[in-house]
Design a protein around this motif. Structure first.
Motif, PDB file in Angstrom:
ATOM      1  N   LEU A 124      -5.953 -46.175 -17.150  1.00  0.00           N
ATOM      2  CA  LEU A 124      -5.394 -44.922 -17.423  1.00  0.00           C
ATOM      3  C   LEU A 124      -6.464 -44.217 -18.469  1.00  0.00           C
ATOM      4  O   LEU A 124      -5.881 -43.273 -19.186  1.00  0.00           O
ATOM      5  CB  LEU A 124      -3.967 -45.014 -18.191  1.00  0.00           C
ATOM      6  CG  LEU A 124      -2.786 -45.053 -17.180  1.00  0.00           C
ATOM      7  CD1 LEU A 124      -1.656 -45.022 -18.005  1.00  0.00           C
ATOM      8  CD2 LEU A 124      -2.861 -43.996 -16.165  1.00  0.00           C
ATOM      9  N   ILE A 153      -0.682 -40.271  -7.607  1.00  0.00           N
ATOM     10  CA  ILE A 153      -0.694 -41.828  -7.886  1.00  0.00           C
ATOM     11  C   ILE A 153      -1.779 -42.420  -6.977  1.00  0.00           C
ATOM     12  O   ILE A 153      -2.047 -43.577  -7.379  1.00  0.00           O
ATOM     13  CB  ILE A 153       0.880 -42.416  -7.479  1.00  0.00           C
ATOM     14  CG1 ILE A 153       0.706 -43.539  -7.990  1.00  0.00           C
ATOM     15  CG2 ILE A 153       1.108 -42.119  -6.045  1.00  0.00           C
ATOM     16  CD1 ILE A 153       2.199 -44.144  -8.342  1.00  0.00           C
ATOM     17  N   PHE A 167      -4.511 -43.236  -9.180  1.00  0.00           N
ATOM     18  CA  PHE A 167      -4.067 -44.504  -9.969  1.00  0.00           C
ATOM     19  C   PHE A 167      -4.229 -45.813  -9.099  1.00  0.00           C
ATOM     20  O   PHE A 167      -4.670 -46.834  -9.423  1.00  0.00           O
ATOM     21  CB  PHE A 167      -2.828 -44.251 -10.650  1.00  0.00           C
ATOM     22  CG  PHE A 167      -2.261 -45.511 -11.380  1.00  0.00           C
ATOM     23  CD1 PHE A 167      -2.739 -45.766 -12.601  1.00  0.00           C
ATOM     24  CD2 PHE A 167      -1.152 -46.213 -11.215  1.00  0.00           C
ATOM     25  CE1 PHE A 167      -2.645 -46.938 -13.325  1.00  0.00           C
ATOM     26  CE2 PHE A 167      -0.819 -47.241 -11.741  1.00  0.00           C
ATOM     27  CZ  PHE A 167      -1.471 -47.610 -12.955  1.00  0.00           C
ATOM     28  N   GLU A 168      -3.655 -45.805  -7.819  1.00  0.00           N
ATOM     29  CA  GLU A 168      -3.705 -46.978  -7.180  1.00  0.00           C
ATOM     30  C   GLU A 168      -5.107 -47.409  -6.685  1.00  0.00           C
ATOM     31  O   GLU A 168      -5.530 -48.596  -6.947  1.00  0.00           O
ATOM     32  CB  GLU A 168      -2.858 -46.504  -5.741  1.00  0.00           C
ATOM     33  CG  GLU A 168      -3.318 -47.747  -4.698  1.00  0.00           C
ATOM     34  CD  GLU A 168      -2.527 -47.347  -3.359  1.00  0.00           C
ATOM     35  OE1 GLU A 168      -1.738 -46.454  -3.176  1.00  0.00           O
ATOM     36  OE2 GLU A 168      -2.664 -48.397  -2.238  1.00  0.00           O
ATOM     37  N   SER A 195      -6.772 -49.013  -9.718  1.00  0.00           N
ATOM     38  CA  SER A 195      -5.897 -50.247 -10.236  1.00  0.00           C
ATOM     39  C   SER A 195      -6.112 -51.494  -9.308  1.00  0.00           C
ATOM     40  O   SER A 195      -6.020 -52.668  -9.867  1.00  0.00           O
ATOM     41  CB  SER A 195      -4.485 -50.134 -10.945  1.00  0.00           C
ATOM     42  OG  SER A 195      -3.717 -49.102 -10.158  1.00  0.00           O
TER      43      SER A 195
END
Lengths: 87, 347, 452
Positions: free
Chosen positions: B46, B335, B338-339, B342
Motif C-alpha cells: 500500500l 483492486i 492491489f492484487e 501483492s
C-alpha cells in the motif's frame, strides 16, 4: 455442507477478495483447488478423493488440514454459516 | 539527445510520516540534464507511490533488510535483468546499511549509487555524536550512552534536567525529572535495546538543512529551511527556505570536514546565543527535498550526475522565502492493481 | 503419474501495513544437502534429531582466521577453546590445523591430554583449578593463567614443594569502553590489581612469568574494543620490561569474537553486520604493532576464539512432529529439537531452513520443541514455508556451545556425525541410551520393590 459465499472468488493468482468485509487474502495452490471445488458444491469425500490422487498425502493429514482450512474460512467469514445450518 | 537513465527509487510511502521517494522521483522527472524511467522499489503493497503511474513506471517488491543482504542482492539482480537499472537511490534509514555494503557488487552489475561511506554512516550515529563533534570540530549537544537505569542518578557533567532520552535508532522524549527519565528509559530500551542516549536539552528553535556532498569535501548543494507547521508525528507539513549564512557555513564545514558523500539532512537547534547545535545527521535525502528543487537546487538530479561520473557544478544560489505546503490526495485505485502487487510482487 | 508434493492449504490475510522497521524474516532457500550429503539420507541412517558437523567448514573457517592474523602479524598461535565444543573429533581437527588447547577445568585439561596434546601446549584458564589440577599442569609445563590471588599463592606454594618453576601468566580485566565490563575474572588493569599481581609473581622468584592474558567479553559486535585491550596489554608488557628487564613471551587476547548468528532483537541479520576476522585482526594487530615494541621483539599473539571458528560448521537436523493452531489462531509447529539441544536459541534467532523444496507460500509460525515445558521455544516467530508432518528442518550455525551445554532432560541426547572433506560421514558421538544413563544410577535395596 460448507458453502462459500457466492460473491467470493479466487483469481488465477490465488488472490481472494471478500466484497462483504473488504478484506483481501492470498491462498496457495492446494487451497485454491479446494476453494474452487467447494464453489462447485463438491462434498468433502469428492474433494478428498481428487486430492489423494493428485498429491503425496495420507487421508488423515488431508482431513486434518481440510478442517483447519475450513475453520480459517469461517473465521474470515468466507463461508456462509447460515447456509450451513440450513442444510 | 538527452541521456535516459533507468533509476530505481525506494521510500514510496508518501504517508503522514513520509518516505522521500515520491519527492525524489518528482525531482528526477524535472531533471534538465537527463530523461528517466523510474522503477519503484516497495516493501509493502500500500505504499502510495506504487499507484502513481505518472511518476513511477513500474514497481517491484523488495525483501526487507532483515532478511539479509544476499536476499536483497538477488532480488535487485533479478529486477535489473528485466529493467537494466543504471542507478539506485535508497531512501529508508533502515535499508542504508545494506545498500552501502552492496555498493561494489551493485556497481559490478551496472547499478550506480551515491551513498555515504560506511565510516561516515557509522560515525554519525546518535550514540557516536559527541565523538563525531570532537573529531570534526562541530558543535553538538552533550550526550552520553547509558546502560542501566541507575546511570540516570549519576548524570555526567553538563547534562541536567530537562534532558532528552533517546533510543539507539529511533524515539526520543524530553524529560523533566528522574522519574520521567526512568520511565522513558524503560519504554525506549524495550523497543530499541541498549544503549540509551541521554542528551543535553538545548532550548531554542529547530532548523533543517538538506544538501549534497561530492565525497571530496565540496558542497554541491545546501538549502536551509525553517519548519512552519509540524504534524503530531514531528514531521514538517510546511516550511520555508531561509537565508542564514551561519547555517550555510556550518553545512560547508560539515561537508568539508567529513568529506561527506551523498545527500543528507542536518537537524539543527539554534540557542539563545544564536549558536547552532547539530542534533542529528540523517544520511539520506529528506522527504521535503522538493523544496530544494523548487528554490533552484535539484539535489536528486545532481546526485545522479555525480554517481554517473558527470561533472557537476555546485549550486550557488537559491530562492529565499519560498514555501512548501504539503497536502494529502486521494487516488482511486482498482483492486486488480492491489492484487497484482501483492500476489506477483510487481505492478 | 508421479504425485505432486503436498502442501497444506493456507489462506493468508493480506496485511495492508506500511513498511515498519521490523519486517518479517523469511529464510528462502531449502537446505537439502550438507556438504553434498542428503539430509534425508543422514536422517535415515542416524535418526532425528541429529547434529552434523562439517569438517570442511571447520578447516576453511580456521584458515580464514589464521590468514587474517598471520598476514598482519609475524607470530600468531591459536588455542582451541575446549568449552565451545570438546568433542574429540572436533578438537583434533583444530589440533591438526595447528591449534593448541585452551581449557578451563581439570576435566577439559585431561581431555586435551587424552587427545594427545603436549602439556606445554595447553593453556589453563578459569577460576576453578584444584590443587590436583595445578600440580598436573605444573608437572606438564603447561601455561597457567592465574585468575585470582588465592590461586597465585597456591601456585607459589606448589612451586616450592615440587621444586619446579611453573610457567604462568595473569588474566587481566579492563575497561575497553564496552558494556558489560567483564571484571569478575582476573586482575583489573585500571585500579592497579594487575600490577600488584605481576609484582608478586616477579618478586617471588618461584614462577616464570611468560605471558599476559585477557578476554574482554563475549559475542563482541565491535572490533574496536579489542584495539583498546591490545593497547593496554602492550602497555603492561612494556612496563614489565622496563621495570624488571623481563621479556613477556606472549600476549593472549582471548576470544569473544561474534559468529554470524543473529542476536534476538537485532534489526539486521548477524551475517550482514557482525565484524569479520579481518576486522578483529586489524584492531588487535595494529594496536600491538603501533605500540612501543621493537619490531623484532613483538611477543607471540595467542587467540582463543571458539564460537567464531566452529559455529558455522554445526547443523542441527530436526523433524516436524505436528502442526497446530493456538487458541488465538496462531500457527505453531512442534519439532523434535528443543532448548535441551539448542541452548543457544535462548539468545539467537537461529536461521532455520526446510530440508525439502517448497513454494513461496509462508506462514508466521512459532517453533516449539518437544519438551513438555512452556519454555521450550526455538523461535518465537519465524516466517516459514509450509512444512508437513515428518519433514525436516535444518538449523544453521549451531556448532558453538550447543554440544557442550546441552541437557539430558526429558529426552536423550542424539547422534552427532561429522562429514569429512571427501563427503564421507562418521558417527563421532553415539546417541545416549537407557543403559548409558541408568549406568550412573544406584537404587538402594529397600527401594527396589513396590506394588501398585
Amino acid at each position: 455442507m460448507t458453502k462459500i459465499k457466492s460473491n467470493v472468488a479466487v483469481s488465477e493468482s490465488g488472490f481472494v477478495f471478500n466484497p462483504i468485509t473488504g478484506e483481501s487474502y492470498s491462498v496457495n495452490p492446494v487451497a485454491a483447488e479446494i476453494f474452487n471445488m467447494l464453489k462447485e458444491n463438491k462434498s468433502f469425500d469428492e474433494i478428498e478423493k481428487e486430492l489423494l490422487e493428485k498429491y503425496q498425502v495420507d487421508a488423515e493429514t488431508l482431513e486434518k488440514d481440510f478442517n483447519d482450512f475450513i475453520s480459517m474460512l469461517k473465521q474470515y467469514q468466507i463461508i456462509d454459516e447460515n447456509n450451513e445450518k440450513e442444510v | 539527445m538527452k541521456k535516459k537513465y533507468n533509476i530505481a527509487v525506494s521510500g514510496l510511502n508518501a504517508i503522514d510520516s513520509p518516505g522521500p521517494g515520491v519527492a525524489v522521483i518528482r525531482a528526477l522527472r524535472e531533471a534538465a540534464s537527463f530523461d528517466v524511467r523510474i522503477i519503484g522499489l516497495a516493501y509493502e503493497s500500500l505504499e502510495p507511490g506504487i499507484y502513481m503511474h505518472d511518476l513511477v513506471d513500474k514497481t517491484y517488491h523488495v525483501p526487507y533488510p532483515t532478511t539479509g543482504i544476499e536476499n536483497l542482492f538477488k532480488r535487485l539482480e533479478h529486477i535489473s535483468s528485466i529493467e537494466k537499472i543504471d542507478m539506485i537511490i535508497p531512501n529508508f534509514d533502515a535499508e542504508l546499511y545494506s545498500f552501502i555494503k552492496l555498493e561494489k557488487r551493485l556497481k559490478e552489475i551496472g547499478m550506480h549509487t551515491f551513498l555515504p561511506t560506511m565510516k561516515q554512516f557509522e560515525e554519525r550515529h546518535k550514540h557516536n555524536l559527541p565523538e563525531f563533534g570532537k573529531k570534526y570540530d562541530l558543535h553538538v549537544p552533550r550526550s552520553e550512552p547509558i546502560y542501566t537505569v541507575n546511570d540516570l542518578y549519576r548524570l555526567p557533567e553538563g547534562i541536567e534536567y530537562p534532558l532528552v532520552v533517546k533510543g539507539k535508532y529511533y524515539d526520543a522524549s524530553i524529560v523533566y525529572n528522574s522519574e520521567q527519565a526512568k520511565s522513558a528509559f524503560n519504554k525506549i530500551s524495550a523497543k530499541w535495546g541498549l544503549p540509551i542516549i541521554i542528551q543535553e536539552f538545548v532550548h531554542g528553535t529547530e532548523y533543517n538543512v538538506t544538501g549534497l556532498g561530492d565525497g571530496k569535501g565540496n558542497t554541491i548543494s545546501a538549502v536551509p529551511m525553517r519548519k512552519q507547521y509540524i504534524t503530531d508525528k514531528g514531521k514538517a507539513w510546511g516550511g520555508i527556505s531561509i537565508a542564514d549564512k551561519k547555517m550555510l557555513e556550518l553545512t560547508d564545514k560539515f561537508i568539508s570536514q567529513t568529506k561527506w558523500r551523498g545527500g543528507f539532512e542536518l537537524e539543527l537547534m539554534k540557542d539563545k546565543k544564536n549558536d547552532f547545535y547539530i542534533l542529528e545527521i540523517n544520511p539520506r535525502i529528506p522527504a521535503w527535498v522538493y523544496l530544494a528543487v523548487g528554490v533552484g537546487q535539484n539535489i536528486p538530479e545532481a546526485l545522479v550526475n555525480l554517481a554517473m561520473g558527470e561533472k557537476v557544478e555546485p549550486y550557488k544560489t537559491y530562492d529565499i522565502g519560498k514555501m512548501f505546503i504539503r497536502y494529502a490526495y486521494d487516488m482511486i485505485v482498482d483492486i486488480k492493481e492491489f492484487e497484482q502487487i501483492s500476489t506477483y510482487g510487481e505492478l | 503419474m508421479q504425485k505432486q508434493r503436498y502442501e497444506r492449504p493456507v489462506i493468508k490475510k493480506l496485511e495492508t501495513n506500511m513498511p515498519n522497521k521490523f519486517g518479517t524474516k523469511t529464510e528462502y532457500t531449502p537446505k537439502t544437502h550438507i556438504d553434498g550429503v542428503a539430509v534425508k539420507e543422514l536422517v535415515k541412517e542416524y535418526g532425528s534429531p541429529l547434529f552434523v558437523i562439517s569438517e570442511k567448514t571447520i578447516r576453511k573457517t580456521y584458515r580464514e582466521a589464521k590468514k587474517a592474523f598471520s598476514t598482519r602479524y609475524p607470530k600468531v598461535q591459536f588455542g582451541w577453546s575446549y568449552k565451545t565444543n570438546y568433542l574429540s573429533a572436533v578438537c583434533n581437527v583444530f589440533h591438526q590445523e595447528g591449534s593448541w588447547a585452551e581449557v578451563v577445568s581439570g576435566f577439559e585439561y585431561q581431555k586435551a591430554l587424552l587427545n594427545g596434546v603436549d602439556g606445554k601446549k595447553i593453556i589453563f584458564n578459569g577460576p576453578d583449578k584444584t590443587v590436583d589440577d595445578l600440580e598436573m599442569a605444573i608437572e606438564n609445563d603447561s601455561l597457567i593463567h592465574i585468575d585470582h590471588l588465592d590461586e597465585l599463592y597456591t601456585i607459589i606454594e606448589l612451586a616450592g614443594k615440587m621444586n619446579k618453576k611453573p610457567k604462568v601468566a595473569i588474566r587481566v580485566n579492563m575497561d575497553t569502553g564496552i558494556y558489560p565490563m567483564w571484571d569478575r575474572f582476573g586482575f583489573n588493569y585500571e585500579n592497579g590489581q594487575a600490577w600488584d599481581a605481576l609484582n608478586k609473581i616477579v618478586r617471588s622468584e618461584k614462577l616464570e612469568l611468560v605471558g599476559l592474558h585477557t578476554h574482554i567479553g563475549t559475542f563482541m559486535l565491535s572490533a574496536n574494543a579489542y584495539s583498546v585491550a591490545a593497547y593496554k596489554m602492550a602497555d603492561l608488557a612494556l612496563g614489565i620490561q622496563k621495570k624488571y628487564n623481563h621479556e613477556i613471551k606472549y600476549i593472549d587476547m582471548g576470544g569473544g569474537f561474534s559468529s554470524k548468528n543473529t542476536l534476538k532483537g537485532a534489526y539486521l541479520p548477524g551475517s550482514d553486520t557482525n565484524p569479520t576476522f579481518d576486522d578483529f585482526a586489524e584492531a588487535i594487530t595494529s594496536a600491538l604493532i603501533n605500540s612501543d615494541f621493537k619490531p623484532d621483539q613483538l611477543p607471540l599473539l595467542i587467540l582463543e576464539t571458539g564460537r567464531a571458528l566452529i559455529d558455522d560448521a554445526g547443523f542441527l537436523i530436526g523433524s516436524v512432529i505436528s502442526n497446530k493452531r493456538l487458541a488465538d489462531g496462531k500457527r505453531t509447529t512442534i519439532l523434535d529439537i528443543g532448548v535441551n539441544l539448542l541452548f543457544t536459541s535462548f539468545w539467537y534467532d537461529h536461521k532455520i531452513s526446510p530440508a525439502q523444496p517448497f513454494t513461496q507460500y509462508t506462514e508466521d509460525t512459532v517453533l516449539y520443541g518437544p519438551l513438555c515445558m512452556n519454555i521450550d521455544v526455538i523461535r518465537e516467530n519465524a516466517n516459514l514455508p509450509l512444512l508437513n508432518k515428518g519433514e525436516q528442518v535444518v538449523v544453521h550455525s549451531v556448532g558453538a556451545y550447543n554440544m557442550t551445554q546441552w541437557m539430558q532432560f526429558i529426552t536423550l541426547r542424539p547422534n552427532i556425525v561429522m562429514i569429512d572433506e571427501k563427503g564421507k560421514h562418521h558417527l563421532i558421538r553415539e546417541k545416549e541410551s537407557m543403559e548409558s544413563i541408568n549406568h550412573f544410577e544406584k537404587v538402594p535395596e529397600h527401594l527396589k520393590k513396590f506394588e501398585l
